[in-house]
Design a protein around this motif. Structure first.
Motif, PDB file in Angstrom:
ATOM      1  N   THR A  99       0.831  -1.206   0.000  1.00 18.82           N
ATOM      2  CA  THR A  99       0.000   0.000   0.000  1.00 18.82           C
ATOM      3  C   THR A  99       0.862   1.250   0.000  1.00 18.82           C
ATOM      4  OG1 THR A  99      -0.123  -0.361   2.357  1.00 18.82           O
ATOM      5  CG2 THR A  99      -2.132  -0.787   1.086  1.00 18.82           C
ATOM      6  N   GLN A 100       0.338   2.270  -0.593  1.00 18.51           N
ATOM      7  CA  GLN A 100       1.045   3.535  -0.708  1.00 18.51           C
ATOM      8  C   GLN A 100       1.061   4.206   0.664  1.00 18.51           C
ATOM      9  OE1 GLN A 100       0.982   6.340  -4.279  1.00 18.51           O
ATOM     10  NE2 GLN A 100      -0.932   6.675  -3.231  1.00 18.51           N
ATOM     11  N   ILE A 101       2.198   4.791   1.020  1.00 18.05           N
ATOM     12  CA  ILE A 101       2.251   5.525   2.286  1.00 18.05           C
ATOM     13  C   ILE A 101       1.872   6.969   1.997  1.00 18.05           C
ATOM     14  CG2 ILE A 101       3.700   6.183   4.244  1.00 18.05           C
ATOM     15  CD1 ILE A 101       5.510   3.783   3.465  1.00 18.05           C
ATOM     16  N   SER A 102       0.698   7.337   2.487  1.00 21.89           N
ATOM     17  CA  SER A 102       0.227   8.695   2.247  1.00 21.89           C
ATOM     18  C   SER A 102       0.065   9.464   3.555  1.00 21.89           C
ATOM     19  CB  SER A 102      -1.115   8.664   1.504  1.00 21.89           C
ATOM     20  OG  SER A 102      -0.945   8.044   0.254  1.00 21.89           O
ATOM     21  N   GLY A 103       0.485   8.803   4.654  1.00 19.57           N
ATOM     22  CA  GLY A 103       0.368   9.473   5.961  1.00 19.57           C
ATOM     23  C   GLY A 103       1.351  10.634   6.034  1.00 19.57           C
ATOM     24  N   GLN A 104       0.848  11.823   6.332  1.00 21.43           N
ATOM     25  CA  GLN A 104       1.658  13.044   6.388  1.00 21.43           C
ATOM     26  C   GLN A 104       2.823  12.880   7.369  1.00 21.43           C
ATOM     27  OE1 GLN A 104       0.130  16.057   4.956  1.00 21.43           O
ATOM     28  NE2 GLN A 104       1.554  17.606   5.670  1.00 21.43           N
ATOM     29  N   ASP A 105       2.516  12.354   8.543  1.00 26.08           N
ATOM     30  CA  ASP A 105       3.550  12.255   9.582  1.00 26.08           C
ATOM     31  C   ASP A 105       4.635  11.267   9.178  1.00 26.08           C
ATOM     32  OD1 ASP A 105       1.945  13.995  10.896  1.00 26.08           O
ATOM     33  OD2 ASP A 105       1.094  12.512  12.294  1.00 26.08           O
ATOM     34  N   GLU A 106       4.190  10.145   8.660  1.00 25.67           N
ATOM     35  CA  GLU A 106       5.144   9.104   8.292  1.00 25.67           C
ATOM     36  C   GLU A 106       6.111   9.593   7.212  1.00 25.67           C
ATOM     37  OE1 GLU A 106       4.853   4.333   7.191  1.00 25.67           O
ATOM     38  OE2 GLU A 106       3.037   5.458   7.658  1.00 25.67           O
ATOM     39  N   ILE A 107       5.530  10.238   6.195  1.00 24.33           N
ATOM     40  CA  ILE A 107       6.361  10.750   5.100  1.00 24.33           C
ATOM     41  C   ILE A 107       7.282  11.870   5.612  1.00 24.33           C
ATOM     42  CG2 ILE A 107       6.335  11.965   2.883  1.00 24.33           C
ATOM     43  CD1 ILE A 107       5.451   9.148   2.480  1.00 24.33           C
ATOM     44  N   ALA A 108       6.731  12.721   6.472  1.00 24.02           N
ATOM     45  CA  ALA A 108       7.517  13.835   7.002  1.00 24.02           C
ATOM     46  C   ALA A 108       8.759  13.317   7.727  1.00 24.02           C
ATOM     47  CB  ALA A 108       6.659  14.669   7.963  1.00 24.02           C
ATOM     48  N   LYS A 109       8.582  12.243   8.462  1.00 21.89           N
ATOM     49  CA  LYS A 109       9.705  11.674   9.205  1.00 21.89           C
ATOM     50  C   LYS A 109      10.784  11.164   8.242  1.00 21.89           C
ATOM     51  CE  LYS A 109      10.901   8.254  12.649  1.00 21.89           C
ATOM     52  NZ  LYS A 109      11.963   7.848  11.722  1.00 21.89           N
ATOM     53  N   ILE A 110      10.322  10.498   7.192  1.00 24.27           N
ATOM     54  CA  ILE A 110      11.262   9.960   6.201  1.00 24.27           C
ATOM     55  C   ILE A 110      12.006  11.096   5.491  1.00 24.27           C
ATOM     56  CG2 ILE A 110      11.361   8.788   3.952  1.00 24.27           C
ATOM     57  CD1 ILE A 110       9.041   6.971   5.203  1.00 24.27           C
ATOM     58  N   VAL A 111      11.264  12.149   5.163  1.00 21.91           N
ATOM     59  CA  VAL A 111      11.884  13.298   4.478  1.00 21.91           C
ATOM     60  C   VAL A 111      12.937  13.932   5.386  1.00 21.91           C
ATOM     61  CG1 VAL A 111      11.421  15.645   3.665  1.00 21.91           C
ATOM     62  CG2 VAL A 111       9.968  13.751   2.907  1.00 21.91           C
ATOM     63  N   ASP A 112      12.624  14.030   6.670  1.00 19.87           N
ATOM     64  CA  ASP A 112      13.603  14.575   7.614  1.00 19.87           C
ATOM     65  C   ASP A 112      14.862  13.726   7.655  1.00 19.87           C
ATOM     66  OD1 ASP A 112      11.994  16.679   8.223  1.00 19.87           O
ATOM     67  OD2 ASP A 112      11.114  15.755  10.025  1.00 19.87           O
ATOM     68  N   ASP A 113      14.660  12.406   7.668  1.00 22.58           N
ATOM     69  CA  ASP A 113      15.806  11.492   7.680  1.00 22.58           C
ATOM     70  C   ASP A 113      16.674  11.693   6.440  1.00 22.58           C
ATOM     71  OD1 ASP A 113      14.956  10.467  10.032  1.00 22.58           O
ATOM     72  OD2 ASP A 113      14.194   8.556   9.217  1.00 22.58           O
ATOM     73  N   VAL A 114      16.024  11.813   5.297  1.00 21.10           N
ATOM     74  CA  VAL A 114      16.757  11.961   4.036  1.00 21.10           C
ATOM     75  C   VAL A 114      17.587  13.249   4.067  1.00 21.10           C
ATOM     76  CG1 VAL A 114      16.499  12.438   1.560  1.00 21.10           C
ATOM     77  CG2 VAL A 114      15.202  10.572   2.609  1.00 21.10           C
ATOM     78  N   ILE A 115      16.982  14.308   4.570  1.00 31.73           N
ATOM     79  CA  ILE A 115      17.700  15.591   4.627  1.00 31.73           C
ATOM     80  C   ILE A 115      18.904  15.495   5.567  1.00 31.73           C
ATOM     81  CG2 ILE A 115      17.523  18.009   5.365  1.00 31.73           C
ATOM     82  CD1 ILE A 115      14.602  17.906   4.287  1.00 31.73           C
ATOM     83  N   ALA A 116      18.687  14.812   6.696  1.00 34.56           N
ATOM     84  CA  ALA A 116      19.763  14.686   7.677  1.00 34.56           C
ATOM     85  C   ALA A 116      20.908  13.830   7.144  1.00 34.56           C
ATOM     86  CB  ALA A 116      19.186  14.077   8.967  1.00 34.56           C
ATOM     87  N   GLN A 117      20.548  12.790   6.380  1.00 32.21           N
ATOM     88  CA  GLN A 117      21.572  11.834   5.937  1.00 32.21           C
ATOM     89  C   GLN A 117      22.324  12.289   4.693  1.00 32.21           C
ATOM     90  OE1 GLN A 117      19.394   8.179   5.481  1.00 32.21           O
ATOM     91  NE2 GLN A 117      18.875   8.135   7.662  1.00 32.21           N
ATOM     92  N   ASN A 118      21.802  13.320   3.983  1.00 30.81           N
ATOM     93  CA  ASN A 118      22.436  13.704   2.714  1.00 30.81           C
ATOM     94  C   ASN A 118      22.780  15.197   2.661  1.00 30.81           C
ATOM     95  OD1 ASN A 118      22.069  11.087   0.953  1.00 30.81           O
ATOM     96  ND2 ASN A 118      20.088  11.445   1.947  1.00 30.81           N
ATOM     97  N   PRO A 119      23.645  15.620   3.596  1.00 29.37           N
ATOM     98  CA  PRO A 119      23.956  17.054   3.646  1.00 29.37           C
ATOM     99  C   PRO A 119      24.554  17.580   2.333  1.00 29.37           C
ATOM    100  CG  PRO A 119      25.476  15.774   5.015  1.00 29.37           C
ATOM    101  CD  PRO A 119      24.393  14.841   4.584  1.00 29.37           C
ATOM    102  N   ASP A 120      25.337  16.729   1.641  1.00 29.41           N
ATOM    103  CA  ASP A 120      25.959  17.190   0.394  1.00 29.41           C
ATOM    104  C   ASP A 120      24.915  17.537  -0.653  1.00 29.41           C
ATOM    105  OD1 ASP A 120      28.269  16.701   1.678  1.00 29.41           O
ATOM    106  OD2 ASP A 120      28.852  14.931   0.477  1.00 29.41           O
ATOM    107  N   ALA A 121      23.956  16.627  -0.800  1.00 32.45           N
ATOM    108  CA  ALA A 121      22.917  16.851  -1.803  1.00 32.45           C
ATOM    109  C   ALA A 121      22.076  18.067  -1.443  1.00 32.45           C
ATOM    110  CB  ALA A 121      22.027  15.610  -1.916  1.00 32.45           C
ATOM    111  N   VAL A 122      21.833  18.235  -0.134  1.00 32.61           N
ATOM    112  CA  VAL A 122      21.045  19.384   0.308  1.00 32.61           C
ATOM    113  C   VAL A 122      21.779  20.676  -0.061  1.00 32.61           C
ATOM    114  CG1 VAL A 122      20.125  20.600   2.329  1.00 32.61           C
ATOM    115  CG2 VAL A 122      19.895  18.102   2.162  1.00 32.61           C
ATOM    116  N   GLN A 123      23.108  20.640   0.164  1.00 35.19           N
ATOM    117  CA  GLN A 123      23.918  21.819  -0.168  1.00 35.19           C
ATOM    118  C   GLN A 123      23.851  22.129  -1.670  1.00 35.19           C
ATOM    119  OE1 GLN A 123      25.258  23.934   2.036  1.00 35.19           O
ATOM    120  NE2 GLN A 123      25.545  25.182   0.179  1.00 35.19           N
TER     121      GLN A 123
END
Ligand SMILES: [Zn+2]
Lengths: 481, 94
Positions: free
Chosen positions: A419-443
């Protein structure tokens, strides 16, 4: 010099009757050898053939469907030749008065339309089957042959085209169209694997602009539409080379070898054919009531061309889609069953059928009506996309699973947690993780590199194992960056 | 003579008959007589005569598509000079 190819097809089709053409033996395919024979189909002296009415009717129906003139008077001839697959040393066939003459088939090619004339359709009996022993099963080099007469006497219809075909693609399209028509009429299953539809091709080349025909070769062993197209393409190349080198083309029968991708001379009888046709004295002529023929015409089912028109007018499909959907009767039936089950846009069904479904069917070489995916599967899956349970991307994965196992989409979604994950909170947490783990790409993103954003979305999708709602990921990622 | 020895040899080949030279000569004469006899029909005026499809005035003798009884394979094969795996066996073809 530029050459043009001139191609004519002879299509033999076993008619889908219960009993043979001139006797009551069963026509069932695949039974033990010589279990379906009797004095008539074994050609025993004193036995008398009586034609199968249904077979005659099937040929006339075919003739009506492809715009032929139906002969109100017709008769059977004996075609005399010696060959071990013929118990009588003659084949009951038709000669100067076939059941149908002068028809045509319209073809729609990728970017043009054309019409192929049909010279005649006649009715005859099939021959027995030879099994060559020794010499790798090929007739040349075999030690001896076994004969099974189960097939001898099965009603066989021969459809002879005019030499109107110009390319291997047209030949394939014509043969496919004939098959779609015959299957719609219910006169044959046209199964090329089992030999109930067999195609021989006559092909010659001539300089562009010249009227007179060149010397032709007859191509045999074209056991699939693919073989038909490739065999002809090879033959065109071979004949073109020969003509350009000033060599003469020999009139002969050539055998297509699918594995070697070549044609080679087929050793046949050394003498030219001399069949000495004469009216079969065992069979009396047939005369048809024009009213009966008109009755058959009135009863014709919907044919591929009409079906195509209906798909365009009723479902608003583009001609391209409609053409492909009516290519086989089974594909059209699948599409209509799916549309009937599905409340939404028919084009969506068409897209999945002509896209993923056709892709998987072709790659596994499975016929659409034999596959695990039924209309109900497809419709349930599209409904899961419609209500947001799964994304289009997950659907592709689901489709592959469905095709392999035949399980219903909902069951697969549950089992695999798709099933597709459409929960706002769940996705938000994952997005935060991605940002934290990829500082180079964010830069890089902040430095204005668009590509970095795509990379971050990909990372988020990866963390959700492809189940994240892409729109939501996009939005939250943008907000947080 | 309308029938040549070459014609006789061709017809004999079509019928898979091996004829001696003496037979070829003999049959050429006989076939000639037969053809000459049949040729008498050409003397008649057949302008208004329809070609005959059959010797007796019958038409449309057809049967319904019903499966009947077949021979048991051992019966079907009973007169076969050679058989194997329930199939008729024929010598090499080409
Ligand atoms: Zn029979």
């Amino acid at each position: 010099m530029e050459f043009e190819s001139v191609i004519g097809l002879e299509i033999h089709v076993e008619l889908d009757t219960e009993s043979k053409m001139f006797c009551g033996c069963s026509t069932r395919f695949g039974e033990a050898p010589n279990t379906q024979t009797c004095p008539v189909c074994l050609g025993m002296p004193g036995s008398l053939p009586v034609p199968n009415k249904k077979a005659v009717e099937y040929v006339i129906r075919t003739g009506l469907a492809i715009f032929c003139d139906i002969s109100l008077f017709s008769q059977f001839h004996r075609k005399n030749y010696f060959y071990p697959d013929m118990p009588k040393n003659y084949q009951i066939s038709q000669y100067d008065i076939p059941l149908c003459i002068d028809g045509h088939v319209d073809l729609e090619m990728e970017d043009y339309a054309t019409t192929i004339g049909v010279t005649r359709i006649h009715l005859e009996e099939d021959t027995g089957k030879l099994l060559h022993i020794g010499g790798a099963g090929r007739i040349a080099g075999a030690d001896y042959s076994q004969v099974d007469f189960n097939r001898a006497g099965v009603p066989l219809m021969e459809i002879v085209s005019e030499p109107d075909i110009r390319t291997p693609e047209e030949a394939k399209a014509y043969a496919q169209k004939i098959r779609a028509i015959l299957v719609s009429l219910g006169v044959s299953d046209c199964n090329m694997d089992q030999g109930s539809m067999r195609v021989d091709a006559n092909i010659s080349l001539r300089p562009v602009g010249r009227e007179e025909l060149g010397v032709k070769a007859e191509l045999k062993n074209l056991n699939s539409f693919r073989s038909l197209q490739r065999g002809l393409a090879y033959e065109i190349e071979r004949q073109t080379k020969a003509l350009q080198n000033g060599e003469a083309i020999v009139q002969e029968t050539r055998h297509w070898d699918e594995t070697k991708n070549t044609t080679s001379t087929l050793r046949t009888k050394e003498y030219a054919h001399d069949y000495r046709y004469f009216p079969d004295p065992d069979l009396v002529p047939m005369e048809f009531d024009p009213e009966w023929i008109e009755g058959l015409r009135a009863e014709l089912p919907e044919l591929p061309d009409e079906r195509k028109e209906r798909y365009m007018s009723d479902f608003g499909l583009p001609a391209h889609d409609a053409n492909l959907l009516v290519e086989t009767k089974a594909t059209g039936d699948f599409f209509e069953a799916a549309v009937a089950l599905y409340g939404g846009d028919a084009k969506i069904m068409s897209n999945w059928i002509l896209g993923d479904l056709t892709y998987y069917l072709n790659s596994e070489n499975v016929e659409i009506d034999a596959g695990e995916v039924k209309p109900a599967h497809l419709v349930e899956m599209v409904e899961l996309i419609d209500d947001g349970t799964i994304s289009g991307k997950i659907a592709k994965e689901l489709f592959s699973e469905m095709f392999k196992t035949g399980k219903m989409p909902k069951a697969i979604v549950e089992e695999k947690g798709m099933t597709q994950i459409s929960g706002q909170d769940e996705i938000a947490k994952i997005v935060d993780d991605v940002i934290a783990q990829n500082p180079d790409a964010v830069q890089e993103f902040h430095d204005g590199k668009e590509r970095a954003f795509g990379f971050l979305v990909g990372q988020a999708m990866r963390l959700t194992k492809g189940r994240g709602n892409p729109q939501l990921i996009n939005r939250l990622l943008k907000e947080r960056l | 003579m309308a029938i040549s020895e070459k014609d006789v040899k061709h017809v004999a080949w079509l019928a898979r008959l091996a004829l001696s030279d003496a037979e070829v000569e003999k049959f050429a004469k006989q076939l000639d007589v037969i053809l000459e006899h049949a040729g008498k029909i050409a003397e008649l005026d057949t302008k208004d005569v329809q070609p005959t499809a059959h010797a007796i005035p019958l038409k449309n003798v057809l049967r319904e598509d019903k499966v009947g009884r077949c021979l048991a394979p051992e019966v079907a094969l009973a007169n076969a000079p050679h058989q194997e795996d329930q199939a008729f066996v024929v010598p090499r073809i080409v």
